[in-house]
Design a protein around this motif. Structure first.
Motif, mmCIF file in Angstrom:
data_model
loop_
_atom_site.group_PDB
_atom_site.id
_atom_site.type_symbol
_atom_site.label_atom_id
_atom_site.label_comp_id
_atom_site.label_asym_id
_atom_site.label_seq_id
_atom_site.Cartn_x
_atom_site.Cartn_y
_atom_site.Cartn_z
ATOM 1 N N VAL A 50 4.963 -13.700 1.004
ATOM 2 C CA VAL A 50 3.935 -13.394 1.994
ATOM 3 C C VAL A 50 4.417 -12.228 2.859
ATOM 4 O O VAL A 50 5.552 -12.208 3.309
ATOM 5 C CB VAL A 50 3.545 -14.611 2.865
ATOM 6 N N MET A 51 3.522 -11.276 3.018
ATOM 7 C CA MET A 51 3.898 -10.050 3.727
ATOM 8 C C MET A 51 2.791 -9.617 4.662
ATOM 9 O O MET A 51 1.617 -9.891 4.415
ATOM 10 C CB MET A 51 4.080 -8.909 2.715
ATOM 11 N N GLY A 52 3.176 -8.890 5.689
ATOM 12 C CA GLY A 52 2.182 -8.201 6.500
ATOM 13 C C GLY A 52 1.788 -6.923 5.782
ATOM 14 O O GLY A 52 2.439 -6.514 4.812
ATOM 15 N N ASP A 53 0.718 -6.287 6.266
ATOM 16 C CA ASP A 53 0.291 -5.054 5.603
ATOM 17 C C ASP A 53 1.280 -3.916 5.855
ATOM 18 O O ASP A 53 1.542 -3.093 4.981
ATOM 19 C CB ASP A 53 -1.117 -4.655 6.041
ATOM 20 N N GLY A 54 1.877 -3.884 7.041
ATOM 21 C CA GLY A 54 2.898 -2.871 7.311
ATOM 22 C C GLY A 54 4.147 -3.160 6.493
ATOM 23 O O GLY A 54 4.731 -2.273 5.868
ATOM 24 N N ASP A 55 4.517 -4.421 6.502
ATOM 25 C CA ASP A 55 5.606 -4.940 5.692
ATOM 26 C C ASP A 55 5.475 -4.483 4.228
ATOM 27 O O ASP A 55 6.400 -3.921 3.649
ATOM 28 C CB ASP A 55 5.417 -6.469 5.727
ATOM 29 N N ALA A 56 4.296 -4.696 3.658
ATOM 30 C CA ALA A 56 4.090 -4.450 2.226
ATOM 31 C C ALA A 56 3.871 -2.988 1.903
ATOM 32 O O ALA A 56 4.274 -2.520 0.844
ATOM 33 C CB ALA A 56 2.887 -5.258 1.732
ATOM 34 N N SER A 57 3.221 -2.242 2.821
ATOM 35 C CA SER A 57 2.798 -0.910 2.385
ATOM 36 C C SER A 57 3.389 0.232 3.194
ATOM 37 O O SER A 57 3.237 1.386 2.812
ATOM 38 C CB SER A 57 1.269 -0.813 2.378
ATOM 39 N N ALA A 58 4.071 -0.056 4.316
ATOM 40 C CA ALA A 58 4.766 1.025 5.028
ATOM 41 C C ALA A 58 6.234 0.949 4.622
ATOM 42 O O ALA A 58 6.645 1.513 3.620
ATOM 43 C CB ALA A 58 4.587 0.885 6.536
ATOM 44 N N ILE A 59 6.989 0.171 5.366
ATOM 45 C CA ILE A 59 8.437 0.105 5.110
ATOM 46 C C ILE A 59 8.752 -0.472 3.730
ATOM 47 O O ILE A 59 9.729 -0.091 3.098
ATOM 48 C CB ILE A 59 9.128 -0.688 6.251
ATOM 49 N N GLY A 60 7.894 -1.351 3.231
ATOM 50 C CA GLY A 60 8.153 -1.966 1.927
ATOM 51 C C GLY A 60 7.316 -1.389 0.803
ATOM 52 O O GLY A 60 7.261 -1.953 -0.292
ATOM 53 N N GLY A 61 6.661 -0.255 1.057
ATOM 54 C CA GLY A 61 5.762 0.324 0.050
ATOM 55 C C GLY A 61 6.449 0.583 -1.277
ATOM 56 O O GLY A 61 5.880 0.351 -2.347
ATOM 57 N N ASN A 62 7.679 1.055 -1.194
ATOM 58 C CA ASN A 62 8.401 1.355 -2.428
ATOM 59 C C ASN A 62 8.637 0.092 -3.256
ATOM 60 O O ASN A 62 8.417 0.078 -4.461
ATOM 61 C CB ASN A 62 9.736 2.020 -2.067
ATOM 62 N N HIS A 63 9.057 -0.978 -2.589
ATOM 63 C CA HIS A 63 9.306 -2.225 -3.327
ATOM 64 C C HIS A 63 7.997 -2.753 -3.912
ATOM 65 O O HIS A 63 7.960 -3.279 -5.012
ATOM 66 C CB HIS A 63 9.949 -3.273 -2.425
ATOM 67 N N PHE A 64 6.934 -2.597 -3.137
ATOM 68 C CA PHE A 64 5.620 -3.097 -3.561
ATOM 69 C C PHE A 64 5.164 -2.415 -4.850
ATOM 70 O O PHE A 64 4.825 -3.080 -5.830
ATOM 71 C CB PHE A 64 4.608 -2.864 -2.430
ATOM 72 N N ILE A 65 5.184 -1.086 -4.876
ATOM 73 C CA ILE A 65 4.668 -0.412 -6.080
ATOM 74 C C ILE A 65 5.567 -0.688 -7.291
ATOM 75 O O ILE A 65 5.076 -0.835 -8.400
ATOM 76 C CB ILE A 65 4.470 1.111 -5.880
ATOM 77 N N HIS A 66 6.860 -0.783 -7.042
ATOM 78 C CA HIS A 66 7.736 -1.033 -8.196
ATOM 79 C C HIS A 66 7.589 -2.458 -8.708
ATOM 80 O O HIS A 66 7.738 -2.696 -9.907
ATOM 81 C CB HIS A 66 9.186 -0.685 -7.861
ATOM 82 N N ALA A 67 7.295 -3.377 -7.833
ATOM 83 C CA ALA A 67 7.057 -4.753 -8.285
ATOM 84 C C ALA A 67 5.773 -4.795 -9.115
ATOM 85 O O ALA A 67 5.697 -5.497 -10.126
ATOM 86 C CB ALA A 67 6.971 -5.693 -7.100
ATOM 87 N N CYS A 68 4.760 -4.034 -8.692
ATOM 88 C CA CYS A 68 3.508 -3.964 -9.469
ATOM 89 C C CYS A 68 3.811 -3.447 -10.874
ATOM 90 O O CYS A 68 3.339 -3.973 -11.877
ATOM 91 C CB CYS A 68 2.506 -3.019 -8.804
ATOM 92 N N ARG A 69 4.615 -2.419 -10.934
ATOM 93 C CA ARG A 69 4.963 -1.782 -12.205
ATOM 94 C C ARG A 69 5.823 -2.714 -13.068
ATOM 95 O O ARG A 69 5.628 -2.837 -14.274
ATOM 96 C CB ARG A 69 5.748 -0.516 -11.852
ATOM 97 N N ARG A 70 6.757 -3.416 -12.444
ATOM 98 C CA ARG A 70 7.752 -4.198 -13.184
ATOM 99 C C ARG A 70 7.164 -5.468 -13.782
ATOM 100 O O ARG A 70 7.610 -5.959 -14.792
ATOM 101 C CB ARG A 70 8.890 -4.543 -12.216
ATOM 102 N N ASN A 71 6.177 -6.018 -13.093
ATOM 103 C CA ASN A 71 5.469 -7.202 -13.596
ATOM 104 C C ASN A 71 6.340 -8.439 -13.777
ATOM 105 O O ASN A 71 6.293 -9.118 -14.800
ATOM 106 C CB ASN A 71 4.735 -6.876 -14.909
ATOM 107 N N LEU A 72 7.145 -8.740 -12.772
ATOM 108 C CA LEU A 72 7.862 -10.012 -12.742
ATOM 109 C C LEU A 72 6.876 -11.068 -12.231
ATOM 110 O O LEU A 72 5.975 -10.753 -11.455
ATOM 111 C CB LEU A 72 9.057 -9.889 -11.797
ATOM 112 N N ASP A 73 7.057 -12.306 -12.654
ATOM 113 C CA ASP A 73 6.096 -13.352 -12.317
ATOM 114 C C ASP A 73 6.248 -13.825 -10.860
ATOM 115 O O ASP A 73 6.841 -14.865 -10.589
ATOM 116 C CB ASP A 73 6.263 -14.521 -13.298
ATOM 117 N N LEU A 74 5.723 -13.041 -9.951
ATOM 118 C CA LEU A 74 5.731 -13.384 -8.523
ATOM 119 C C LEU A 74 4.289 -13.344 -8.033
ATOM 120 O O LEU A 74 3.463 -12.636 -8.599
ATOM 121 C CB LEU A 74 6.514 -12.338 -7.718
ATOM 122 N N THR A 75 4.020 -14.064 -6.961
ATOM 123 C CA THR A 75 2.713 -13.969 -6.324
ATOM 124 C C THR A 75 2.899 -13.313 -4.960
ATOM 125 O O THR A 75 3.685 -13.806 -4.147
ATOM 126 C CB THR A 75 2.106 -15.374 -6.127
#
Ligand code: TPP
Ligand code: SF4
Lengths: 276, 373
Positions: free
Chosen positions: A92-117
C-alpha cells in the motif's frame, strides 16, 4: 451474514491516526473484505507500506506487516516475495510514495511482473507532510506549495502502469466501495503485478485547499470527477479520453510472472550444473 | 594437497557468500564491484537461490532487507556512488535490526570520481553515513583469502548481532588475483540464525532471535522508533531502544575486534593500517627493520566498533604511530583519539588512485624519526 473483521485488526493499536472523513479507512475495509472473501491465510499475508498517511495502514492490521521507507515499499516487497513466494504480498502506497520518490521502483515493478498487489491510496496531495503538491495533483488544483493552482500536468497512474507494462491495471474510488472491494480482490487473485489506483479523499488538505473541505463534499467530489468506464466483468482497453477519470479494469493479462520464469531459470541452471 | 585457486578478490567474495549460505542477492552494477554480481547471477540459480538485478542501489538494499524478513541470508555489493544511495536502507536495516551484508569496493571519490581507481575514502561514511546514531559493524580485508574469510565473518556477525555489516573492500583488493587455499565446506564456521523456541510468542525486537514473516508470529516491522513488539514509542522508551541497539555493538567491542600483529613486540614505531594498505605497510616494517628501526604493524580488520583497546595497547608502548591510508585522513582521527597523547600519531595519505608503496610509508615514518632526533 455480516462478517466480523476485528480478527484482522490489531485492536490494541486503535484508534488509527487518520482524520475524520479520510478515505483511507474505506480502502482498508475493502482490502479486508477482499482478503476475507479470498480466504487468504492470515499468517501468510504480508502488508508492506511506504511512508505517508497511507503508510500507516499496516499498523492496525493483524498480518505480517512492514512499514518501510518513503517510496521504497515495492522494492522491499520484491525481496519478501522472492525470498518466500508462498506469501501474499500486498503493497500500500500513497500517490507521492508510488509516483514521485518511488516512481522508479513503481515502473520497474510493472515491467518485471512479480506477483505483488500494489494499491495506491491516491488522494492527489501529500497528506502526512501537510498538503503539498503531488505528481497526481490535477492541474490547477491548489496545495500548500501551489497556492495559485498547480501548473504541472498530473500523472495518470493507470496510463503510467499500462505504459510500464503492468499485467493487471485498474482504477476505483473509495466512494464506490463495492467496486473497490471487487477490484482489489481481482488484483490479489491475479498472478503477476497488479496495480489498483484508488482515488481517495483527503478532506483535511486536498479538500480544504480546493473548496471541498466537508468530508461529505469530498466524497461527492470523487463521485463527480470519476466515471466507470468499463464494467469490471467485461473487457477492458485503455481509458477513454474524457474529463472524468475512468474507473474499472484497463488490463487483465495472464502471463508467466517473474517467479515462474525464475523457477524455469533455476531448473535450467541446475540441470546444466548436474550435466557438467 | 589442499585445493588452491587463483582468484580475484571479488570472486572470493562471491564464493564466500555462497559458502556462508547467502541465498538472496540484489544489486545494481557498478565498477569495481560488478564481478561479485556477475558471478552470483550465474551461481545463485544453479543452487536454487535468488539473484535479482534491481533498478538502482536504493531498490537493491531495500530488496535485501525485505528478503531477510522473508527468511533469506542476504547480500548486496556496490561502490561509492551506490553506497551513498544505500545510506537510507542502511539506516532502516540498523533500526529494524535486520541481518544483512553490504560489500563496498571503494573507489576514488567523491561523486563519480575515478571509477577504476581504488581508495579508502568511505571509511567514515561506512560508520556514520546514515543519519542518527545507529549500530553497524564495519570490516575490511587486505588479501584475497582475507576477503573470503571476512565475507563469511560478515554474514556470521550480521546474524549473530542482527545488524547490517559493511565489508569495506577497495578496487585493488577487489581486482587483485592471488593463489589461495580454497576453504573446504565446514572449515570456516557458519553461524546459524537463532530461532525462538515458540515463534507464536516471538517479539521481533530486543532479543537476538529472529523469525521471518510467514511463521505465524504476525508482527510489525517499522523504521519508526519502536519497542520490542515493533510498535512506535517515544521519549525515554525511544532512548532506551536506541541505547540498546548501539550498545549491542559498542559493548561487544572486545569480541568484535579482529586485528593482526606483525613484529610489534619490541617496536618503537607502530604502523596502524587496514585493508589493502596493510600489505605495503607490512613491507615497510621490514624495510625499517633493515635500517635498524624497530617498527611493527597493527593491522585492523574490524574498523567498527573501533578497536580502541588494541590501538591503546600499542600507543602505550611505542613512540610513534604511523597511519597509512588511501585518503586525506579518516581513520587516523579515531586512532589519535585512542592514543590520547600517549604517543605521536602521523598520517601518510595517498589520493592519486595508486597504492602507497612500502618506501613511501617507511619514509613517512623516518621523517618523524628525523624530527624527533
Ligand atoms: C526520503 C524522504 N523524503 C521525504 C519524506 C517526508 N514525507 C513523508 S510522507 C511524504 C509524502 C506523503 O504523500 P503521499 O505519498 O501521497 O502519501 P499520503 O500521506 O498522502 O498518504 C513525504 C514527502 C520522507 N519521509 N522521506
Ligand atoms: S491528512 Fe488527508 S490523507 Fe492524511 S489522514 Fe487526514 S484526511 Fe487522510
Amino acid at each position: 451474514m455480516s462478517e466480523d473483521y476485528r480478527r484482522f485488526l490489531r485492536l490494541n493499536q486503535l484508534p488509527h491516526v487518520w482524520c475524520p472523513g479520510c478515505g483511507n479507512g474505506m480502502i482498508v475495509k475493502s482490502l479486508l473484505e477482499a482478503i476475507n472473501e479470498l480466504r487468504l491465510d492470515q499468517d501468510r499475508v504480508v502488508v508492506v507500506s511506504g511512508i505517508g498517511c497511507s503508510g500507516r495502514t499496516p499498523f492496525v492490521l493483524d498480518f505480517n506487516t512492514m512499514h518501510t521507507t518513503h517510496g521504497r515499499a515495492i522494492a522491499f516487497a520484491t525481496g519478501i516475495k522472492l525470498a518466500n513466494p508462498e506469501l501474499h504480498v500486498i503493497v500500500v502506497m500513497g500517490d507521492g510514495d508510488a509516483s514521485a520518490i518511488g516512481g522508479n521502483h513503481f515502473i520497474h515493478a510493472c515491467r518485471r511482473n512479480l506477483d505483488l498487489t500494489a494499491l495506491v491510496f491516491n488522494n492527489g496531495i501529500y497528506g502526512l507532510t501537510g498538503g503539498q503538491l503531488a505528481p497526481t495533483t490535477p492541474m490547477g488544483k491548489r496545495s500548500t506549495t501551489s497556492l495559485g493552482g498547480s501548473i504541472e500536468p498530473a500523472f495518470d497512474l493507470v496510463r503510467l502502469a499500462l505504459g510500464a507494462g503492468a499485467a493487471f491495471v485498474a482504477r476505483t474510488t473509495s466512494f464506490d466501495h463495492k467496486q473497490c472491494t471487487s477490484l482489489i480482490k481481482r488484483a490479489i487473485s491475479h498472478h503477476g503485478f497488479g496495480v489498483v489506483d484508488v482515488l481517495t479523499s483527503c478532506p483535511t488538505y486536498f479538500g480544504r485547499m480546493n473548496d471541498v473541505a466537508e468530508p461529505y463534499d469530498m466524497v461527492h467530489y470523487l463521485r463527480d470527477t470519476s466515471a466507470p468506464a468499463h464494467d469490471s466483468a467485461c473487457d477492458h482497453g485503455p481509458p477513454p479520453d474524457t474529463s472524468l477519470l475512468p474507473t474499472g479494469i484497463f488490463r487483465d493479462e495472464e502471463r508467466p510472472d517473474y517467479a515462474v520464469l525464475y523457477r524455469q531459470k533455476i531448473a535450467a541452471a541446475t540441470s546444466e550444473r548436474r550435466a557438467s | 594437497m589442499r585445493p588452491q585457486r587463483l582468484v580475484q578478490g571479488n570472486e572470493a567474495c562471491a564464493h564466500a557468500a555462497l559458502y556462508a549460505g547467502c541465498n538472496f542477492y540484489a544489486g545494481y552494477p557498478i565498477t569495481p564491484s560488478s564481478e561479485v554480481m556477475e558471478i552470483l547471477a550465474q551461481e545463485m540459480p544453479r543452487r536454487g537461490r535468488v539473484f535479482i538485478q534491481m533498478e538502482d542501489e536504493i531498490a537493491s538494499i531495500s530488496a535485501i532487507i525485505g528478503a531477510a524478513w522473508g527468511g533469506a541470508r542476504v547480500l548486496t555489493a556496490t561502490s561509492g556512488p551506490g553506497f551513498s544511495l544505500m545510506q537510507e536502507g542502511l539506516g532502516y536495516a540498523a533500526i529494524t535490526e535486520t541481518p544483512c551484508v553490504i560489500v563496498n569496493c571503494q573507489r576514488w571519490g567523491p561523486s563519480t570520481g575515478q571509477p577504476t581507481k581504488g581508495a579508502q575514502g568511505d571509511v567514515l561514511q561506512a560508520i556514520w553515513g546514515t543519519h542518527g546514531d545507529h549500530p553497524v559493524i564495519v570490516l575490511t580485508a587486505s588479501a584475497v583469502r582475507d576477503v573470503f574469510d571476512m565475507t563469511v565473518r560478515a554474514f556470521n556477525l550480521a546474524e549473530e548481532y542482527r545488524v547490517p555489516v559493511v565489508l569495506l573492500m577497495d578496487e585493488m583488493v577487489a581486482h587483485m588475483r592471488e593463489n589461495i587455499d580454497w576453504p573446504e565446506p565446514g572449515e570456516i564456521p557458519v553461524f546459524e540464525r537463532r530461532k525462538p523456541a515458540d515463534p507464536a510468542t516471538f517479539k521481533p525486537f530486543g532479543g537476538d532471535e529472529f523469525v521471518p514473516f510467514g511463521t505465524g508470529a504476525r508482527f510489525h516491522v517499522t523504521g519508526l522508533a519502536h519497542g520490542p513488539e515493533g510498535f512506535a514509542v517515544a521519549d525515554e522508551n525511544a532512548a532506551r531502544e536506541l541505547k540498546r541497539m548501539v550498545g549491542k555493538i559498542r559493548d561487544n567491542v572486545l569480541k568484535l575486534t579482529m586485528v593482526d600483529r606483525y613484529r610489534l613486540d619490541d617496536a618503537t614505531i607502530a604502523l596502524v593500517a587496514y585493508g589493502i594498505t596493510s600489505r605495503p605497510a607490512q613491507s615497510a616494517v621490514d624495510l625499517l627493520r633493515d635500517q635498524g628501526i624497530k617498527a611493527g604493524l597493527l593491522s585492523l580488520k574490524t574498523l567498527w566498533p573501533f578497536p580502541d583497546d588494541a590501538v591503546r595497547e600499542v600507543a602505550r608502548r611505542v613512540e610513534t604511530i604511523v597511519v597509512p591510508e588511501l585518503n586525506l585522513g579518516q581513520l587516523v582521527r579515531e586512532i589519535e583519539r585512542s592514543a590520547a597523547g600517549m604517543c605521536g600519531v602521523i598520517h601518510v595519505g595517498r589520493v592519486d588512485g595508486h597504492l602507497l608503496t612500502p618506501t613511501q610509508i617507511a619514509q613517512g615514518a623516518l621523517q618523524q624519526e628525523a624530527v624527533r632526533a
